[in-house]
Design a protein around this motif. Structure first.
Motif, mmCIF file in Angstrom:
data_model
loop_
_atom_site.group_PDB
_atom_site.id
_atom_site.type_symbol
_atom_site.label_atom_id
_atom_site.label_comp_id
_atom_site.label_asym_id
_atom_site.label_seq_id
_atom_site.Cartn_x
_atom_site.Cartn_y
_atom_site.Cartn_z
ATOM 1 N N UNK A 90 0.836 -1.198 0.000
ATOM 2 C CA UNK A 90 0.000 0.000 0.000
ATOM 3 C C UNK A 90 0.865 1.239 0.000
ATOM 4 N N UNK A 91 0.263 2.397 -0.082
ATOM 5 C CA UNK A 91 0.985 3.647 -0.100
ATOM 6 C C UNK A 91 1.101 4.189 1.310
ATOM 7 N N UNK A 92 2.264 4.794 1.635
ATOM 8 C CA UNK A 92 2.517 5.341 2.946
ATOM 9 C C UNK A 92 2.907 6.797 2.811
ATOM 10 N N UNK A 93 2.506 7.599 3.788
ATOM 11 C CA UNK A 93 2.866 9.003 3.798
ATOM 12 C C UNK A 93 3.473 9.348 5.135
ATOM 13 N N UNK A 94 4.395 10.339 5.117
ATOM 14 C CA UNK A 94 5.040 10.799 6.337
ATOM 15 C C UNK A 94 4.616 12.236 6.569
ATOM 16 N N UNK A 95 3.951 12.498 7.685
ATOM 17 C CA UNK A 95 3.522 13.842 8.025
ATOM 18 C C UNK A 95 3.843 14.104 9.482
ATOM 19 N N UNK A 96 4.464 15.264 9.735
ATOM 20 C CA UNK A 96 4.869 15.643 11.089
ATOM 21 C C UNK A 96 5.770 14.588 11.730
ATOM 22 N N UNK A 97 6.617 13.977 10.914
ATOM 23 C CA UNK A 97 7.559 12.993 11.423
ATOM 24 C C UNK A 97 6.953 11.646 11.746
ATOM 25 N N UNK A 98 5.655 11.421 11.449
ATOM 26 C CA UNK A 98 5.001 10.160 11.740
ATOM 27 C C UNK A 98 4.608 9.469 10.439
ATOM 28 N N UNK A 99 4.741 8.155 10.461
ATOM 29 C CA UNK A 99 4.411 7.343 9.288
ATOM 30 C C UNK A 99 2.960 6.906 9.386
ATOM 31 N N UNK A 100 2.192 7.243 8.369
ATOM 32 C CA UNK A 100 0.795 6.828 8.340
ATOM 33 C C UNK A 100 0.579 5.952 7.123
ATOM 34 N N UNK A 101 -0.005 4.802 7.346
ATOM 35 C CA UNK A 101 -0.232 3.835 6.277
ATOM 36 C C UNK A 101 -1.618 4.034 5.697
ATOM 37 N N UNK A 102 -1.659 4.256 4.403
ATOM 38 C CA UNK A 102 -2.932 4.413 3.727
ATOM 39 C C UNK A 102 -3.427 3.059 3.216
ATOM 40 N N UNK A 103 -4.670 3.041 2.789
ATOM 41 C CA UNK A 103 -5.217 1.809 2.232
ATOM 42 C C UNK A 103 -4.535 1.494 0.909
ATOM 43 N N UNK A 104 -4.303 0.211 0.607
ATOM 44 C CA UNK A 104 -3.677 -0.130 -0.676
ATOM 45 C C UNK A 104 -4.537 0.335 -1.850
ATOM 46 N N UNK A 105 -3.850 0.704 -2.904
ATOM 47 C CA UNK A 105 -4.567 1.191 -4.082
ATOM 48 C C UNK A 105 -5.407 0.081 -4.720
ATOM 49 N N UNK A 106 -6.546 0.483 -5.253
ATOM 50 C CA UNK A 106 -7.424 -0.486 -5.906
ATOM 51 C C UNK A 106 -6.780 -0.988 -7.193
ATOM 52 N N UNK A 107 -6.964 -2.277 -7.456
ATOM 53 C CA UNK A 107 -6.415 -2.854 -8.675
ATOM 54 C C UNK A 107 -7.178 -2.327 -9.882
ATOM 55 N N UNK A 108 -6.470 -2.259 -10.980
ATOM 56 C CA UNK A 108 -7.109 -1.815 -12.222
ATOM 57 C C UNK A 108 -7.519 -3.047 -13.032
ATOM 58 N N UNK A 109 -8.736 -3.014 -13.565
ATOM 59 C CA UNK A 109 -9.254 -4.107 -14.380
ATOM 60 C C UNK A 109 -9.718 -3.523 -15.717
ATOM 61 N N UNK A 110 -8.746 -3.101 -16.488
ATOM 62 C CA UNK A 110 -9.053 -2.445 -17.757
ATOM 63 C C UNK A 110 -9.261 -3.437 -18.897
ATOM 64 N N UNK A 111 -8.712 -4.630 -18.763
ATOM 65 C CA UNK A 111 -8.818 -5.621 -19.838
ATOM 66 C C UNK A 111 -9.615 -6.828 -19.352
ATOM 67 N N UNK A 112 -10.134 -7.578 -20.307
ATOM 68 C CA UNK A 112 -10.907 -8.769 -19.964
ATOM 69 C C UNK A 112 -10.004 -9.849 -19.364
ATOM 70 N N UNK A 113 -8.717 -9.846 -19.744
ATOM 71 C CA UNK A 113 -7.787 -10.828 -19.185
ATOM 72 C C UNK A 113 -7.580 -10.588 -17.685
ATOM 73 N N UNK A 114 -7.493 -9.302 -17.288
ATOM 74 C CA UNK A 114 -7.338 -8.984 -15.869
ATOM 75 C C UNK A 114 -8.571 -9.407 -15.079
#
Length: 209
Positions: A90-114
């Protein structure tokens, strides 16, 4: 005769010495005050003992500057925090010296194979009812259903369900669901019980656009 000559020379010599002494006594002697002497001595001491000039001597070793241990440790900790953030899911951000873990990004399903991969993967391990994380048109949903059940599938009498050759996979075409107020197709996975009958353990809903 010789004695007189020596006597005369001696008198002349004595007279010259006495004249020189009297001349030296007449010369003025300049006295240097003690205060000025002490000031000059202090100046000399300051030059010898004081700070070095701007140009360092060639043989004088230059002491290296001491590194700030605290600042180095802080920078190392910050770099380690960033590395940990990049290695975690997932994506993480650092603000005010603290690490905050964000929710993982949603998968992309652009093709029928995916979308096919997602259907096969989730139905193979998940149990119960859930909704797939993408939408499809009805035509694409039928293509996904045909791919899911595989070749030589059987069609139900009403034509709404396709059953795989081994009887463990089923695709049900999209119908309107009054409760959800939308059209949905279904992908199902089953297992054989002790009596040899198929029990559907997984049911994935596909919303139709």
């Amino acid at each position: 005769m010789k004695t007189k000559t020596i006597y005369i020379i001696t008198l002349l010599f004595v007279g010259l010495i006495s004249n020189q002494n009297s001349f030296a006594q007449k010369l003025p002697v300049k006295k240097i005050p003690k205060a000025s002497i002490s000031k000059e001595v202090k100046k000399v001491k300051k030059v010898e003992v004081g700070k070095p000039t701007s140009k360092p001597l060639e043989n004088t070793p230059v002491k290296p500057k001491k590194n700030n241990i605290n600042s180095n440790s802080k920078t190392k900790n910050a770099s380690n925090t960033i590395k940990k953030a990049s290695n975690t899911k997932g994506s993480n951000t650092i603000s005010n010296g603290k690490l905050s873990k964000n929710k993982p990004r949603a998968k992309s399903f652009n093709t029928i194979q995916q979308k096919q991969l997602e259907i096969n993967k989730t139905l193979a391990k998940e149990k119960g009812n859930w909704t797939l994380p993408f939408k499809s048109t009805e035509t694409e949903a039928n293509r996904l259903g045909r791919s899911y059940v595989g070749p030589n599938y059987k069609v139900s009498k009403n034509g709404q369900s396709w059953l795989s050759n081994d009887g463990l996979k089923q695709y049900r075409k999209a119908v309107y669901k009054p409760k959800e107020k939308k059209r949905r197709a279904n992908f199902q996975r089953g297992v054989k019980n002790e009596n040899g009958k198929t029990v559907w353990v997984s049911n994935a809903h596909l919303d139709i656009e």
